[in-house]
Design a protein around this motif. Structure first.
Motif, PDB file in Angstrom:
ATOM      1  N   UNK A 176       0.812  -1.210   0.000  1.00 50.52           N
ATOM      2  CA  UNK A 176       0.000   0.000   0.000  1.00 50.52           C
ATOM      3  C   UNK A 176       0.849   1.266   0.000  1.00 50.52           C
ATOM      4  N   UNK A 177       2.026   1.224   0.615  1.00 50.37           N
ATOM      5  CA  UNK A 177       2.898   2.403   0.630  1.00 50.37           C
ATOM      6  C   UNK A 177       3.428   2.722  -0.761  1.00 50.37           C
ATOM      7  N   UNK A 178       3.789   1.689  -1.501  1.00 51.39           N
ATOM      8  CA  UNK A 178       4.200   1.899  -2.892  1.00 51.39           C
ATOM      9  C   UNK A 178       3.041   2.457  -3.707  1.00 51.39           C
ATOM     10  N   UNK A 179       1.857   1.950  -3.463  1.00 49.78           N
ATOM     11  CA  UNK A 179       0.649   2.424  -4.140  1.00 49.78           C
ATOM     12  C   UNK A 179       0.454   3.925  -3.893  1.00 49.78           C
ATOM     13  N   UNK A 180       0.606   4.353  -2.645  1.00 50.32           N
ATOM     14  CA  UNK A 180       0.444   5.770  -2.321  1.00 50.32           C
ATOM     15  C   UNK A 180       1.501   6.631  -2.996  1.00 50.32           C
ATOM     16  N   UNK A 181       2.745   6.150  -3.019  1.00 47.83           N
ATOM     17  CA  UNK A 181       3.796   6.944  -3.662  1.00 47.83           C
ATOM     18  C   UNK A 181       3.544   7.070  -5.156  1.00 47.83           C
ATOM     19  N   UNK A 182       3.137   5.987  -5.791  1.00 40.45           N
ATOM     20  CA  UNK A 182       2.863   6.043  -7.220  1.00 40.45           C
ATOM     21  C   UNK A 182       1.723   7.007  -7.535  1.00 40.45           C
ATOM     22  N   UNK A 184       0.917   9.682  -5.816  1.00 43.85           N
ATOM     23  CA  UNK A 184       1.474  11.031  -5.657  1.00 43.85           C
ATOM     24  C   UNK A 184       2.342  11.422  -6.840  1.00 43.85           C
ATOM     25  N   UNK A 185       3.117  10.480  -7.345  1.00 44.47           N
ATOM     26  CA  UNK A 185       3.977  10.761  -8.494  1.00 44.47           C
ATOM     27  C   UNK A 185       3.147  11.039  -9.745  1.00 44.47           C
ATOM     28  N   UNK A 189       3.146  14.723 -11.753  1.00 41.46           N
ATOM     29  CA  UNK A 189       3.523  14.782 -13.168  1.00 41.46           C
ATOM     30  C   UNK A 189       2.377  15.344 -14.010  1.00 41.46           C
ATOM     31  N   UNK A 190       1.151  14.967 -13.677  1.00 38.46           N
ATOM     32  CA  UNK A 190       0.011  15.512 -14.418  1.00 38.46           C
ATOM     33  C   UNK A 190      -0.207  16.987 -14.091  1.00 38.46           C
TER      34      UNK A 190
END
Length: 213
Positions: A176-182, A184-185, A189-190
């Protein structure tokens, strides 16, 4: 109702435990780093080279608390098979006692000759092992951070869409932490594209005057 294949990781320690540090110090990562130096001459779209990207992916995994030796060793050489022409896979197998398992994981996250990018990501999402999904998410986090140095708006848009469609479901399944970082990224970028007027210009109809330029 479909059940998730893996138990999602939700906890993330703020520092490495002594036991994890000992596990890391006992790993023989140097032979894999030596193999990865073959990527030093492979430039990246955002600058730098592919060797640095391997090290960045390794660091992201450690940052997220992954100390599995096969996973970390594979992260160091995960682009060698695909990006070094004529690369001898036996070099990974013979690197140490984990070599065959490392190569198997590397091949899971390596695009096959008969796959386009979407088919490749679909395969990992649908049938990839847990380690393959963790590695691919760490790899994508590194790539999304580097995307901040890319100035091609179409490339940025495509990469964000690809990340949303394939990598978010993958990360939601395993960490889930990777999910949250992705997420945000993708948002940052958008936002860059929006603030630069990319979406407005893309949707603006072409006039006859524009077409004659």
């Amino acid at each position: 109702m479909n059940k998730r294949k893996y138990e999602m990781k939700t906890e993330r320690s703020s520092k490495m435990a002594t036991e994890q540090m000992q596990q890391l110090s006992d790993m023989r990562l140097a032979p894999f780093m030596q193999l990865a130096t073959g990527l030093i001459g492979k430039a990246r779209h955002a600058g730098g080279n592919m060797f640095r990207h391997q090290m960045d992916t390794l660091a992201i995994l450690i940052d997220y608390g992954y100390i599995d030796p096969v996973l970390l060793k594979a992260s160091i050489v995960h682009d060698t098979v695909e990006d070094i022409p004529g690369f001898d896979r036996n070099l990974i197998i013979n690197a140490d006692e984990d070599g065959q398992d490392v190569l198997d994981l590397v091949l899971e996250v390596t695009r096959r000759d008969d796959e386009d990018k979407k088919q490749f990501l679909h395969r990992i999402l649908d049938t990839g092992s847990q380690k393959a999904k963790v590695l691919k998410c760490a790899d994508r986090i590194s790539n999304m951070i580097s995307l901040g140095y890319v100035t091609d708006p179409k490339f940025i848009e495509r990469y964000c869409d690809e990340t949303e469609f394939f990598l978010l479901p993958m990360a939601l399944e395993i960490d889930f932490n990777m999910y949250q970082e992705l997420i945000n990224l993708i948002m940052t970028r958008r936002r860059y594209l929006e603030e630069g007027g990319y979406f407005d210009n893309r949707s603006k109809p072409t006039t006859s005057a524009d077409s004659n330029k």
